[in-house]
Design a protein around this motif. Structure first.
Motif, PDB file in Angstrom:
ATOM      1  N   ASN A 110       8.707  14.761  -8.185  1.00 24.40           N
ATOM      2  CA  ASN A 110       7.454  14.004  -8.364  1.00 24.40           C
ATOM      3  C   ASN A 110       6.495  14.769  -9.269  1.00 24.40           C
ATOM      4  OD1 ASN A 110       7.612  11.611  -6.378  1.00 24.40           O
ATOM      5  ND2 ASN A 110       8.259  13.370  -5.144  1.00 24.40           N
ATOM      6  N   GLU A 158      15.745  13.538  -3.820  1.00 20.88           N
ATOM      7  CA  GLU A 158      14.355  13.705  -4.235  1.00 20.88           C
ATOM      8  C   GLU A 158      13.783  14.939  -3.554  1.00 20.88           C
ATOM      9  OE1 GLU A 158      11.692  10.456  -3.216  1.00 20.88           O
ATOM     10  OE2 GLU A 158      10.014  11.375  -4.305  1.00 20.88           O
ATOM     11  N   PRO A 170      14.549  13.371   4.786  1.00 22.54           N
ATOM     12  CA  PRO A 170      14.538  14.581   3.945  1.00 22.54           C
ATOM     13  C   PRO A 170      15.118  15.768   4.721  1.00 22.54           C
ATOM     14  CG  PRO A 170      12.433  13.419   3.792  1.00 22.54           C
ATOM     15  CD  PRO A 170      13.212  12.760   4.898  1.00 22.54           C
ATOM     16  N   PRO A 208       2.614  15.919   2.618  1.00 23.61           N
ATOM     17  CA  PRO A 208       2.073  15.827   1.255  1.00 23.61           C
ATOM     18  C   PRO A 208       1.046  14.699   1.096  1.00 23.61           C
ATOM     19  CG  PRO A 208       4.357  15.089   1.316  1.00 23.61           C
ATOM     20  CD  PRO A 208       4.061  15.699   2.644  1.00 23.61           C
ATOM     21  N   ASP A 233       8.026   5.489 -10.523  1.00 20.35           N
ATOM     22  CA  ASP A 233       7.976   5.563  -9.056  1.00 20.35           C
ATOM     23  C   ASP A 233       7.052   4.493  -8.485  1.00 20.35           C
ATOM     24  OD1 ASP A 233       8.523   6.603  -6.562  1.00 20.35           O
ATOM     25  OD2 ASP A 233       7.446   8.494  -6.862  1.00 20.35           O
ATOM     26  N   ASP A 234       7.248   4.155  -7.226  1.00 21.45           N
ATOM     27  CA  ASP A 234       6.376   3.199  -6.515  1.00 21.45           C
ATOM     28  C   ASP A 234       6.231   1.892  -7.278  1.00 21.45           C
ATOM     29  OD1 ASP A 234       5.995   5.092  -4.552  1.00 21.45           O
ATOM     30  OD2 ASP A 234       4.132   5.851  -5.399  1.00 21.45           O
ATOM     31  N   TYR A 246      15.907   6.365   5.364  1.00 24.24           N
ATOM     32  CA  TYR A 246      16.348   6.928   6.645  1.00 24.24           C
ATOM     33  C   TYR A 246      17.708   6.390   7.071  1.00 24.24           C
ATOM     34  CZ  TYR A 246      11.523   8.633   7.260  1.00 24.24           C
ATOM     35  OH  TYR A 246      10.311   9.265   7.122  1.00 24.24           O
ATOM     36  N   LYS A 268       8.788   1.268  -1.246  1.00 24.32           N
ATOM     37  CA  LYS A 268       9.141   0.959   0.132  1.00 24.32           C
ATOM     38  C   LYS A 268       8.441  -0.296   0.653  1.00 24.32           C
ATOM     39  CE  LYS A 268       9.121   3.020   4.754  1.00 24.32           C
ATOM     40  NZ  LYS A 268       8.395   1.911   5.388  1.00 24.32           N
ATOM     41  N   GLU A 286      15.882   1.387   5.566  1.00 19.90           N
ATOM     42  CA  GLU A 286      16.029   1.862   6.951  1.00 19.90           C
ATOM     43  C   GLU A 286      17.129   1.167   7.735  1.00 19.90           C
ATOM     44  OE1 GLU A 286      12.079   1.567   8.614  1.00 19.90           O
ATOM     45  OE2 GLU A 286      11.455   3.460   7.674  1.00 19.90           O
ATOM     46  N   GLN A 304      15.702  14.720  -0.009  1.00 23.28           N
ATOM     47  CA  GLN A 304      16.218  13.493   0.604  1.00 23.28           C
ATOM     48  C   GLN A 304      17.323  12.883  -0.255  1.00 23.28           C
ATOM     49  OE1 GLN A 304      13.573  10.081   1.098  1.00 23.28           O
ATOM     50  NE2 GLN A 304      14.657   9.526   2.994  1.00 23.28           N
ATOM     51  N   MET A 337       7.598  17.887  -1.150  1.00 24.73           N
ATOM     52  CA  MET A 337       6.902  19.119  -0.820  1.00 24.73           C
ATOM     53  C   MET A 337       6.365  19.140   0.610  1.00 24.73           C
ATOM     54  SD  MET A 337       3.953  20.903  -3.115  1.00 24.73           S
ATOM     55  CE  MET A 337       4.464  20.303  -4.702  1.00 24.73           C
ATOM     56  N   ARG A 338       6.374  20.306   1.223  1.00 25.25           N
ATOM     57  CA  ARG A 338       5.804  20.536   2.543  1.00 25.25           C
ATOM     58  C   ARG A 338       5.069  21.867   2.536  1.00 25.25           C
ATOM     59  NH1 ARG A 338       7.412  16.120   2.629  1.00 25.25           N
ATOM     60  NH2 ARG A 338       8.891  15.088   4.013  1.00 25.25           N
ATOM     61  N   GLU A 370      13.662   2.661  -2.401  1.00 23.38           N
ATOM     62  CA  GLU A 370      13.230   3.726  -1.481  1.00 23.38           C
ATOM     63  C   GLU A 370      12.843   3.134  -0.134  1.00 23.38           C
ATOM     64  OE1 GLU A 370       9.710   5.807  -3.042  1.00 23.38           O
ATOM     65  OE2 GLU A 370       8.402   4.280  -2.189  1.00 23.38           O
ATOM     66  N   GLY A 371      12.984   3.937   0.911  1.00 28.73           N
ATOM     67  CA  GLY A 371      12.572   3.504   2.241  1.00 28.73           C
ATOM     68  C   GLY A 371      13.512   2.505   2.892  1.00 28.73           C
TER      69      GLY A 371
HETATM   70  P1  C2E Z   1       6.978   9.028  -2.541  1.00 24.25           P
HETATM   71  O1  C2E Z   1       7.201   9.686  -3.854  1.00 24.25           O
HETATM   72  O2  C2E Z   1       6.906   7.535  -2.529  1.00 24.25           O
HETATM   73  O3  C2E Z   1       8.132   9.574  -1.588  1.00 24.25           O
HETATM   74  C1  C2E Z   1       8.780   8.802  -0.607  1.00 24.25           C
HETATM   75  C2  C2E Z   1       8.181   9.040   0.769  1.00 24.25           C
HETATM   76  O4  C2E Z   1       8.763   8.129   1.685  1.00 24.25           O
HETATM   77  C3  C2E Z   1       8.472  10.435   1.336  1.00 24.25           C
HETATM   78  O5  C2E Z   1       7.366  10.802   2.173  1.00 24.25           O
HETATM   79  C4  C2E Z   1       9.706  10.184   2.192  1.00 24.25           C
HETATM   80  O6  C2E Z   1       9.893  11.156   3.218  1.00 24.25           O
HETATM   81  C5  C2E Z   1       9.375   8.829   2.754  1.00 24.25           C
HETATM   82  N1  C2E Z   1      10.570   8.068   3.135  1.00 24.25           N
HETATM   83  C6  C2E Z   1      11.783   8.059   2.539  1.00 24.25           C
HETATM   84  N2  C2E Z   1      12.626   7.210   3.141  1.00 24.25           N
HETATM   85  C7  C2E Z   1      11.928   6.637   4.152  1.00 24.25           C
HETATM   86  C8  C2E Z   1      12.267   5.657   5.162  1.00 24.25           C
HETATM   87  O7  C2E Z   1      13.386   5.131   5.227  1.00 24.25           O
HETATM   88  N3  C2E Z   1      11.286   5.321   6.035  1.00 24.25           N
HETATM   89  C9  C2E Z   1      10.025   5.884   5.984  1.00 24.25           C
HETATM   90  N4  C2E Z   1       9.116   5.504   6.874  1.00 24.25           N
HETATM   91  N5  C2E Z   1       9.679   6.813   5.037  1.00 24.25           N
HETATM   92  C10 C2E Z   1      10.626   7.175   4.147  1.00 24.25           C
HETATM   93  P2  C2E Z   1       6.692  12.257   2.085  1.00 24.25           P
HETATM   94  O8  C2E Z   1       7.729  13.320   1.938  1.00 24.25           O
HETATM   95  O9  C2E Z   1       5.736  12.354   3.224  1.00 24.25           O
HETATM   96  O10 C2E Z   1       5.884  12.203   0.723  1.00 24.25           O
HETATM   97  C11 C2E Z   1       4.782  11.346   0.577  1.00 24.25           C
HETATM   98  C12 C2E Z   1       4.278  11.299  -0.833  1.00 24.25           C
HETATM   99  O11 C2E Z   1       3.750  12.568  -1.244  1.00 24.25           O
HETATM  100  C13 C2E Z   1       5.371  10.979  -1.863  1.00 24.25           C
HETATM  101  O12 C2E Z   1       5.601   9.591  -1.873  1.00 24.25           O
HETATM  102  C14 C2E Z   1       4.729  11.510  -3.125  1.00 24.25           C
HETATM  103  O13 C2E Z   1       3.810  10.580  -3.645  1.00 24.25           O
HETATM  104  C15 C2E Z   1       3.953  12.717  -2.618  1.00 24.25           C
HETATM  105  N6  C2E Z   1       4.717  13.962  -2.877  1.00 24.25           N
HETATM  106  C16 C2E Z   1       5.667  14.559  -2.129  1.00 24.25           C
HETATM  107  N7  C2E Z   1       6.135  15.681  -2.728  1.00 24.25           N
HETATM  108  C17 C2E Z   1       5.455  15.790  -3.898  1.00 24.25           C
HETATM  109  C18 C2E Z   1       5.470  16.740  -4.986  1.00 24.25           C
HETATM  110  O14 C2E Z   1       6.241  17.723  -5.020  1.00 24.25           O
HETATM  111  N8  C2E Z   1       4.592  16.517  -6.014  1.00 24.25           N
HETATM  112  C19 C2E Z   1       3.744  15.436  -6.033  1.00 24.25           C
HETATM  113  N9  C2E Z   1       2.914  15.293  -7.077  1.00 24.25           N
HETATM  114  N10 C2E Z   1       3.721  14.535  -5.037  1.00 24.25           N
HETATM  115  C20 C2E Z   1       4.556  14.701  -3.991  1.00 24.25           C
END
Ligand code: C2E
Ligand code: CA
Ligand code: CA
Ligand code: CA
Length: 275
Positions: free
Chosen positions: A117, A58, A263, A73, A179-180, A258, A203, A239, A44, A61-62, A236-237
């Motif tokens: 991450n 960023e 992503p 994830p 993060d977060d 977004y 977000k 929109e 993304q 993972m999927r 982050e986030g």
């Molecule tokens: P995160 O690190 O807080 O990542 C941001 C999440 O917000 C991502 O969801 C992203 O797709 C989503 N996002 C970004 N911009 C927007 C937006 O404008 N609106 C909305 N509604 N969502 C947005 P994703 O890809 O589903 O990942 C969710 C969580 O899973 C991540 O939160 C992170 O904590 C974890 N994750 C993802 N990939 C990895 C990885 O490779 N390793 C680890 N340990 N955790 C991961």
């Protein structure tokens, strides 16, 4: 049945059962996916608030499962953490993201950064530093192009140990993002005691930044505080343009959301980078 009380108990048990079997199913899929290369990364874009141009992305993972489709994830990372599979999975993601980015930089000539991450489970394993050093060595990604995204709530270490660990990462030349930010409870202490390059506003704070005055003040204060401590800020986030306006006004450095892009797969992030 006539006995409603008993029905409730049965229902409750059934939903718990469903959840358990879903977890067991995901664990199975996870094992299978790791062996059969069904894990992949999406990227993304993160844009500069000044130029609106992409300066990094960023890695997210999927899993592409034959039985369950594409898994999020949020569903499989907790299961990967509980089972310990996150250690290998996370190391794979780090290597993949670095190799991909090294190739992209070589081809495009643009020095993008990749944010990866890192789970607390990975971070708390003694071998993580070696893995990180090996990945940098083997992929030949310039270390300053890698940013590790670490959540404050995941810092199980004492502040002192975590600070030492972070300093070691920075000795390698990589950047560290908290993060977060805002969702944990230790925030301010971390900012002054830990070597942190970037702070990522969660977000949940960005959602109402334009609608709720209190959230606006919080964002303004976080950004000012970080800048005074020489820390970059990313939101982050993001929109919509109302949120962007406010973040521009308070000089947030980077934007992800977004509004600019969801992503993207490896092909589409290349295209985005080429403009
Ligand atoms: P995160 O690190 O807080 O990542 C941001 C999440 O917000 C991502 O969801 C992203 O797709 C989503 N996002 C970004 N911009 C927007 C937006 O404008 N609106 C909305 N509604 N969502 C947005 P994703 O890809 O589903 O990942 C969710 C969580 O899973 C991540 O939160 C992170 O904590 C974890 N994750 C993802 N990939 C990895 C990885 O490779 N390793 C680890 N340990 N955790 C991961
Ligand atoms: Ca993240
Ligand atoms: Ca090499
Ligand atoms: Ca988040």
């Amino acid at each position: 049945s006539k006995d409603t009380g008993r029905n409730k108990v049965t229902l409750f048990n059934k939903s718990m059962q469903d959840e358990l079997s879903r977890s067991a199913e995901i664990l199975e899929v996870l094992r299978h996916a790791i062996e059969n290369h069904e894990v992949f990364l999406m990227y993304q874009p993160q844009v500069s608030i000044i130029s609106k141009e992409i300066i990094g992305y960023e890695a997210l993972m999927r899993i592409q499962s034959k039985t369950l489709g594409i898994l999020s994830p949020t569903e499989f990372i907790p299961i990967a953490e509980d089972s310990g599979l996150i250690v290998d999975l996370g190391a794979w993601a780090l290597r993949e993201a670095c190799q991909f980015t090294k190739n992209l930089i070589d081809e495009s000539g643009v020095p993008v950064t990749v944010s990866v991450n890192i789970s607390s489970i990975q971070l708390n394993r003694a071998g993580f530093f070696t893995t990180l050093a090996d990945v940098l060595d083997q992929t030949e990604l310039p270390p300053e192009c890698l940013e590790l995204e670490i959540t404050e709530s995941s810092l199980l270490y004492s502040m002192y140990d975590a600070a030492t660990l972070f300093k070691n990462f920075q000795t390698l030349g990589v950047k560290i993002a908290l993060d977060d930010f805002g969702t944990g409870y230790s925030s301010l202490n971390y900012l002054t005691k830990m070597p942190i390059n970037t702070l990522k506003i969660d977000k949940s704070f960005i959602d109402n930044i334009a609608a709720n005055k209190k959230d606006t003040y919080i964002a303004e204060t976080i950004i000012r505080l970080a800048h005074n401590l020489n820390i970059h800020v990313i939101a982050e986030g993001v929109e919509d343009n109302n949120q962007l306006d406010i973040l521009e006004q308070y000089k947030c450095d980077r934007i992800q959301g977004y509004l600019f892009s969801k992503p993207l797969n490896s092909k589409d992030i290349r295209l985005y980078l080429e403009g």
